[in-house]
Design an enzyme around this catalytic site. Structure first.
Site, PDB file in Angstrom:
ATOM      1  CB  CYS A   1      64.732 144.879  17.989  1.00  0.00           C
ATOM      2  SG  CYS A   1      63.933 146.142  19.012  1.00  0.00           S
TER       3      CYS A   1
ATOM      4  CG  HIS B   1      68.651 145.668  21.455  1.00  0.00           C
ATOM      5  ND1 HIS B   1      69.114 146.128  20.241  1.00  0.00           N
ATOM      6  CD2 HIS B   1      67.434 146.220  21.623  1.00  0.00           C
ATOM      7  CE1 HIS B   1      68.208 146.931  19.704  1.00  0.00           C
ATOM      8  NE2 HIS B   1      67.191 147.004  20.530  1.00  0.00           N
TER       9      HIS B   1
ATOM     10  CD  GLU C   1      72.471 144.654  20.369  1.00  0.00           C
ATOM     11  OE1 GLU C   1      71.918 145.716  20.688  1.00  0.00           O
ATOM     12  OE2 GLU C   1      71.828 143.623  20.041  1.00  0.00           O
TER      13      GLU C   1
END
Length: 375
Positions: A254, A344, A346
């Protein structure tokens, strides 16, 4: 209690107060996630933004003590259509409304969020204010206050949301690697995903120097997500360039991708209304696979999609692209162990299509260690 949302172009939405009563300002943006509002609200990347939930009903699962991505709510304000009257989930400890009140987050409910989202898509993300209680005044006065607020373009926010002190997230199970993670607004799930793979993560402040980074003797360096305009982040760019010079395995997500783009000599630009949600289609051009991914970014890297670029650190190419609008979603160097993505991996609360990127990072560190041992 009545509440008013005022956009900088003069559009006004009237509804009911939700969360804390008072006044707040920020950039109005919309998030398309159907779930995961707790992770969204506690994501530091949303600092100084008033988030509009496009899902019509929010708050059904209440608020628990496990899913926060940081130590506090970071959104400037919250806009929902139909807040749940009674939360229902076995992990819920209180309602979303109660948590917003306790953390002083001003919100508004009962407005047509579909009309608001369409307005932001057509006109772009813009400055806004939410007013309730004694803060409500004549519309002209409220609009003037909104227009006094700073723009997101030019905002330097990563140091505001970063940790002030270094802390360590230990590896889960056998320790395999050490990573220095520069916190530009990191989410808690990110070091956890690395810890699951045997990585001990040293999370450093955004002000960390290259000497601080290498003081932990890292096998790899990570640059996190975060808020604000990447054009203001000169210090992280200089640190990343020093890491690139040394050839240490490097991974950015990001905001970290935007920092890499700048370090390589590419420009960045502000998107009209950004990507925010957990349902964005991205193609990994190295494999051809299409992933459904979680996004939260209002800026992007301006890199060519159709060719390999020469940079001061070797050849670079675009590895991932958003299938909705062609925005650059991934970069890598062909001559050094360096890559990044704009989304993202995660992914709390999901999806998990991109979790393999953490394996890609550990593979780069493993290869570097093996080459060092042979050398």
């Amino acid at each position: 209690m009545t509440a008013v949302l005022v956009l900088e172009d003069g559009r006004v939405f009237r509804g009911r107060a939700y969360g804390a009563v008072g006044v707040t300002f920020g950039e109005a943006v919309f998030c398309t996630g159907m779930t995961g509002y707790q992770e969204t609200l506690t994501d530091p990347s949303y600092a100084r933004q008033i988030v509009v939930a496009t899902a019509p009903q929010i708050g059904n699962t209440g608020w628990n003590d496990e899913d926060d991505e940081s130590a506090r709510i970071w959104v400037a304000g919250y806009v929902v259509r139909d807040p749940a009257r009674v939360p229902s989930n076995w992990r819920s400890r209180r309602s979303l409304d109660e948590e917003l009140v306790s953390q002083g987050v001003v919100g508004i409910s009962g407005i047509d969020t579909r009309a608001l989202t369409r307005h932001l898509r057509e006109r772009g993300a813009m400055r806004a204010g939410v007013f309730s209680g004694e803060a409500i005044a004549a519309e002209a006065e409220l609009l003037a206050r909104v227009r006094e607020q700073p723009h997101m373009k030019g905002a330097n926010l990563c140091e505001e949301v970063s940790t002030k002190e270094t802390y360590v997230v230990p590896a889960i199970g056998t320790k395999r690697f050490t990573v220095a993670a520069v916190d530009l607004g990191i989410k808690g799930m990110t070091p956890h995903r690395m810890a699951e793979r045997g990585v001990e993560v040293h999370v450093l402040p955004a002000t960390a120097t290259v000497e601080d980074v290498y003081a932990v003797d890292p096998d790899g360096v990570f640059f996190s997500n975060g808020p604000g305009d990447p054009e203001t982040a000169d210090h992280p760019v200089s640190v990343m360039r020093a890491v690139l010079e040394r050839g240490t395995p490097l991974f950015g997500i990001c905001f970290g991708q935007q920092i890499l783009g700048r370090a390589l000599g590419f420009g960045t630009y502000k998107l009209k209304y950004g990507h925010r949600g957990i349902n964005q289609p991205v193609q990994d051009r190295t494999t051809g696979k299409v992933e459904v991914t979680a996004h939260n970014h209002g800026f992007a890297v301006d890199a060519p999609l159709d060719r390999v670029s020469d940079t001061p650190y070797g050849r670079a190419e675009v590895t991932h692209v958003c299938l909705n609008d062609g925005v650059v979603e991934g970069l890598r160097l062909l001559d050094r162990p360096v890559f990044s993505v704009q989304y993202h991996p995660e992914a709390g609360a999901g999806p998990h299509d991109a979790a393999y990127l953490f394996d890609r990072f550990t593979s780069l560190m493993n290869t570097a260690l093996m080459e060092s041992a042979r050398g």
